[in-house]
Each structure stands twice: as structure tokens, then as C-alpha cells.
Design an enzyme around this catalytic site. Structure first.
Site, mmCIF file in Angstrom:
data_model
loop_
_atom_site.group_PDB
_atom_site.id
_atom_site.type_symbol
_atom_site.label_atom_id
_atom_site.label_comp_id
_atom_site.label_asym_id
_atom_site.label_seq_id
_atom_site.Cartn_x
_atom_site.Cartn_y
_atom_site.Cartn_z
ATOM 1 C CG HIS A 87 28.882 9.220 3.472
ATOM 2 N ND1 HIS A 87 27.648 9.439 4.034
ATOM 3 C CD2 HIS A 87 29.678 10.212 3.919
ATOM 4 C CE1 HIS A 87 27.696 10.532 4.773
ATOM 5 N NE2 HIS A 87 28.917 11.022 4.724
ATOM 6 N N GLY A 88 29.256 4.950 2.797
ATOM 7 C CA GLY A 88 29.173 3.666 2.104
ATOM 8 C C GLY A 88 30.281 2.723 2.525
ATOM 9 C CG HIS A 117 25.207 5.845 0.461
ATOM 10 N ND1 HIS A 117 25.380 6.938 -0.337
ATOM 11 C CD2 HIS A 117 25.528 6.253 1.718
ATOM 12 C CE1 HIS A 117 25.787 7.973 0.384
ATOM 13 N NE2 HIS A 117 25.901 7.582 1.637
ATOM 14 C CG ASP A 167 24.466 10.029 7.784
ATOM 15 O OD1 ASP A 167 25.298 10.694 7.162
ATOM 16 O OD2 ASP A 167 24.274 8.801 7.593
ATOM 17 C CG HIS A 168 23.162 11.505 4.038
ATOM 18 N ND1 HIS A 168 23.971 11.872 2.976
ATOM 19 C CD2 HIS A 168 23.561 10.256 4.400
ATOM 20 C CE1 HIS A 168 24.811 10.886 2.714
ATOM 21 N NE2 HIS A 168 24.596 9.895 3.559
ATOM 22 C CB VAL A 187 29.311 1.352 9.219
ATOM 23 C CG1 VAL A 187 28.950 -0.121 9.120
ATOM 24 C CG2 VAL A 187 30.792 1.550 8.938
HETATM 25 P P1 13P Z 1 26.459 1.871 4.045
HETATM 26 O O1 13P Z 1 25.035 1.493 4.344
HETATM 27 O O2 13P Z 1 26.882 1.436 2.667
HETATM 28 O O3 13P Z 1 27.415 1.423 5.082
HETATM 29 O O4 13P Z 1 26.507 3.460 3.997
HETATM 30 C C1 13P Z 1 26.155 4.157 5.159
HETATM 31 C C2 13P Z 1 26.278 5.604 4.942
HETATM 32 O O5 13P Z 1 27.129 6.075 4.230
HETATM 33 C C3 13P Z 1 25.327 6.467 5.664
HETATM 34 O O6 13P Z 1 25.522 7.805 5.413
#
Ligand code: 13P
Length: 286
Positions: free
Chosen positions: A212-213, A184, A84-85, A235
Site C-alpha cells: 500500500h502507499g 499512505h 480496499d481497507h 495507488v
Molecule cells: P497512496 O495514496 O499513497 O498511493 O496509497 C494508496 C493506498 O494504499 C490505498 O489503499
């Protein structure tokens, strides 16, 4: 069974559901996420971010990844191990080499041209090794970063449909994270998701779309986003926040309570992800 990001999302596209992509921290959280996914027969995109690389319990990250890969193989569901990222080409290539089956190259804060250049490099290397790539266009920030919740001011950060199409054509990314109003972490106030924008992007862009988020976005918003083409939802805050609060509460009451903390974390992950499999319609699809 380990599968690639492209394969897990292809199935989701056919079945009109979204795959839940929770970030993990410790080996406990990996195990609980896999257990509950198997219980609901839901596919899972186990996600790892370098922000928590310091929690790697072995000397080498490579070895830590092999342990997680081995864990993934023990569950009777489709699982993608996803970075991720990722923010540099080197970091993404390192994840490809150590066995991840999905990689996110996040150059969304850079210019369009730089984003295309970095993403294309990651795609080239990843595809040679049968690993799929997620990229982001537009920028999903955090609520504290700025004005994401103020409908009119937020537009500068949101994904522009034509640009998204051009980006996918140029980079050959396997899926695309879009900024449509999610943030996020914690929302400050009501989430405003731009569904009209999502529909426009989905019409133009051929690859599966990602948000995301996911945490705190609201069940109805998530169901609608899935119905309009979102196929992967990240999540983290939804499970890590209550786990941390519960851990603090247990320690305050009983300082020597490691077992209790593990049990409480498991219960929270089971509850939270169970709910997410329901609202994404991904139960019984793994
Ligand atoms: P949240 O913590 O808001 O669920 O976002 C997670 C996320 O997008 C990780 O890349």
C-alpha cells in the site's frame, strides 16, 4: 473480463510483474482507469474504499456496484473489483454479496489474534462465494501518523517475517499486504524501503505480496520491490492529488467548466497509470 484477486495475482506471480490497484472515486474515474488499462493491455485491480462511499451516486450501494461491474465487463482486459481497507466482517461480506471479486480485510491496527480471527471469518465467507481475500500484517500508516520514515524507529510497525508466515497459515488469506516502509499519501522526505525485510518475507510467505502507499515511492524502489516479489501495488494519491489541484485551477479560471474538468482528470489518469503500468512491468499482460 472480471476475474478474482487470486487469479489476477497468480498470473502476475508467474510473469514476475505487479498489478496496479488504483482507488476510484466517481464513475468517470472508473471509466478512465479501465480505458487506459485497456490501452496498455494491463490487468487492473479497481479498488473502492468506504472512505469515499459518500460519492455513491445511487440510493443503494448494491446498485452502484452493479453499475461498476457492468462497466468492468466491457473492457478486454483482466479486471478485479476489489474492496480496499474493509474494516468489519459485515462490510466485507456485504461487498462479497454485491459482486466484488476481491476483498481486503484490514485489521492490521488490531492485535495479532484479533487480526487472525477477523481475517479468518472473512476468508471463510469469501471463499464460499469464490471471492479472494487480502489481509495486512504489520501496519502501513501515513507520514503524519508518526515515525515511518525514521529507519530505526519504524521497525515496530513493520511486518515481521515469522509472524507473516504464521498469519497466512492460520487465515488462508490469498495475498498479504506488508509494511516495509511505504506510507499512505504523501511522504515527508525520502522513502526508506526495507528491501532486506521484503526478501525475508518473500522467502517465508507463499502467497503474493502487496504494498500500500505506492504513490511517491519512486520508480527505482518500485521496480526493485517488484523484482523481489511484490505483486499488487495500491495507488491513489498520485492521481487524485493532481486531479484535485487541476480542478481547483480550472474552476478559478472558468467557473462553468465541467467538461474541462473531466478532460483534465482523464489526461492525468492516463499519464499517471500509464507510467505505473511501465514501472510495474504490467503492460501487455492483461
Ligand atoms: P497512496 O495514496 O499513497 O498511493 O496509497 C494508496 C493506498 O494504499 C490505498 O489503499
Amino acid at each position: 473480463m472480471l476475474v478474482t484477486l487470486a487469479d489476477i495475482l497468480k498470473k502476475a506471480d508467474k510473469g514476475n510483474y505487479a498489478v496496479v490497484a488504483p482507488d476510484y472515486t466517481t464513475l468517470h474515474s472508473v471509466r478512465y482507469q479501465l480505458e487506459v488499462a485497456e490501452k496498455y493491455k494491463a490487468p487492473l485491480i479497481l479498488s473502492y474504499t468506504k472512505h469515499i462511499k459518500s460519492l455513491c451516486p445511487t440510493k443503494s450501494w448494491d446498485k452502484w456496484t452493479r453499475i461498476i461491474l457492468d462497466e468492468c465487463e466491457q473492457y478486454d482486459i483482466d479486471v478485479c473489483l476489489h474492496l480496499d481497507h474493509g474494516t468489519t466482517v459485515e462490510e466485507c461480506n456485504e461487498a462479497v454479496d454485491s459482486g466484488f471479486t476481491g476483498i481486503m480485510m484490514d485489521a492490521s491496527a488490531k492485535s495479532f489474534e484479533e487480526n487472525v480471527e477477523l481475517t479468518s471469518k472473512v476468508v471463510e465467507y469469501a471463499h464460499k462465494h469464490n471471492v479472494s481475500v487480502e489481509a495486512e500484517i504489520g501496519h502501513v500508516g501515513t507520514a503524519v501518523e508518526g515515525t515511518y520514515l525514521m529507519k530505526d524507529e519504524a521497525r515496530a510497525h513493520l511486518t515481521q517475517p515469522e509472524e507473516a508466515k504464521r498469519f497466512v497459515d492460520l487465515t488462508k488469506t490469498d495475498c498479504l499486504a506488508v509494511a516495509i516502509g511505504t506510507v499512505h499519501g504523501e511522504y515527508k522526505g525520502e522513502p526508506h524501503i526495507d528491501f532486506e525485510l521484503l526478501e525475508m518475507i518473500d522467502k517465508l510467505v507463499s502467497v503474493p505480496l502487496v504494498i500500500h502507499g505506492g504513490s511517491g515511492t519512486g520508480d527505482d524502489n518500485i521496480r526493485k520491490a517488484v523484482s523481489l516479489g511484490i505483486r499488487k501495488i495500491n495507488v491513489f494519491h498520485d492521481w487524485i492529488q493532481p486531479s484535485q489541484l487541476k480542478t481547483a485551477e480550472i474552476i478559478a479560471q472558468t467557473p462553468k467548466a465541467l467538461g474541462k474538468i473531466a478532460d483534465a482528470t482523464r489526461d492525468i489518469i492516463y499519464d499517471v497509470l500509464g507510467h505505473w503500468f511501465d514501472i510495474t512491468s504490467s503492460g501487455n499482460k492483461g
